[in-house]
Design a protein around this motif. Structure first.
Motif, PDB file in Angstrom:
ATOM      1  N   VAL A  53       0.865  -1.182   0.000  1.00  0.00           N
ATOM      2  CA  VAL A  53       0.000   0.000   0.000  1.00  0.00           C
ATOM      3  C   VAL A  53       0.898   1.228   0.000  1.00  0.00           C
ATOM      4  N   ASN A  81      -3.205   4.450  -1.798  1.00  0.00           N
ATOM      5  CA  ASN A  81      -3.982   5.056  -0.714  1.00  0.00           C
ATOM      6  C   ASN A  81      -4.093   6.540  -1.040  1.00  0.00           C
ATOM      7  N   SER A  92      -5.597   2.923   5.496  1.00  0.00           N
ATOM      8  CA  SER A  92      -4.573   2.352   4.630  1.00  0.00           C
ATOM      9  C   SER A  92      -4.741   0.844   4.488  1.00  0.00           C
ATOM     10  N   CYS A  95      -7.734  -0.060   2.395  1.00  0.00           N
ATOM     11  CA  CYS A  95      -7.484   0.054   0.950  1.00  0.00           C
ATOM     12  C   CYS A  95      -7.062  -1.289   0.349  1.00  0.00           C
ATOM     13  N   ALA A  96      -6.500  -2.163   1.176  1.00  0.00           N
ATOM     14  CA  ALA A  96      -6.043  -3.480   0.718  1.00  0.00           C
ATOM     15  C   ALA A  96      -7.064  -4.571   1.020  1.00  0.00           C
TER      16      ALA A  96
END
Length: 245
Positions: A53, A81, A92, A95-96
């Motif tokens: 990320v 991100n 963060s 986001c994954a």
């Protein structure tokens, strides 16, 4: 299972290094960075794919992607991100969220640690755990550490920096094994966390899971030399440690 690195943070306390680089690319042993050490650990335990990320100074990671793939024999996917300089890392990790569905070993992009940590987490699998945190139960704790209280048979009860160090079982070192079965619930907990306060940590997402009745397990890492690099003093320690690996 693949590797996952959170490397989106600005690391302002490490300026001037981080004027042009994300914290994960600050050198700790010659040209070797924290990200190099983590990718090397992942490769050593047999992982072949890694997601990273990125956010702050992400162009520096994009520029090194092919070289890192070649050096460590890994396929690397970069996950952007878009709020890396505004929000904390609960967002963060969220986001994954698609990466989590594959099962991951998560490592913070600022943690210098030996491959024994990944090996310990992998060896601990197979007892029905969905999330296993690497826990240092040896180190003397102070106010800044991410402290954990556990209960026998019930895993994590509390995880936060905001507790009396004397009450803590140990310190979470920033490395977690997350099974695919945990992905959906973890993503939802992270979303709840950053929507409540975008300045919260992903560890607050773990606490949200615990509050919902989800068992988050831990595995002690034993006598291990490691450091989370937040400032120049930490960086000096990281450089002393990194050359030993």
């Amino acid at each position: 299972m693949i590797g996952l690195v959170l490397a989106a943070g600005a690391g302002r306390r490490l300026r001037p290094y981080t004027d042009t680089l994300p914290k994960a690319l600050v050198p700790v042993d010659g040209d070797t960075t924290v990200l190099d050490l983590t990718l090397g650990n992942f490769a050593e335990v047999g992982l072949t794919e890694v997601a990273i990320v990125v956010g702050y100074r992400k162009e520096a990671v994009y520029a090194r992607k092919e070289a890192l793939e070649a050096k460590y024999g890994l396929k690397i996917t970069l996950v952007d991100n878009d709020k890396a300089e505004e929000w904390n890392n609960a967002y963060s990790l969220w986001c994954a969220r698609d990466v989590l569905k594959r099962g991951v070993i998560l490592a913070n992009g600022d943690t210098v640690h030996p491959v024994s940590v990944e090996k310990t987490l992998l060896a601990a699998r197979g007892k029905g755990q969905k999330i296993i945190l690497a826990l240092d139960t040896v180190k003397n704790l102070a106010d800044e550490e991410m402290k954990v209280i556990t209960q026998d048979g019930k895993g994590v009860q509390r995880i936060t920096k905001l507790m009396d160090p004397a009450t803590a079982t140990g310190e979470y070192i920033g490395v977690t094994l997350i099974e695919p079965e945990a992905a959906e619930e973890l993503a939802d907990a992270l979303k709840t966390t950053f929507e409540r306060d975008p300045d919260l940590y992903y560890e607050d997402g773990y606490q949200e899971l615990v509050n919902r009745g989800f068992t988050v397990d831990v595995e002690p890492i034993g006598e291990v030399t490691w450091v989370e690099i937040d400032n120049h003093e930490d960086l000096a320690k990281g450089r002393e440690i990194a050359c030993q690996y």
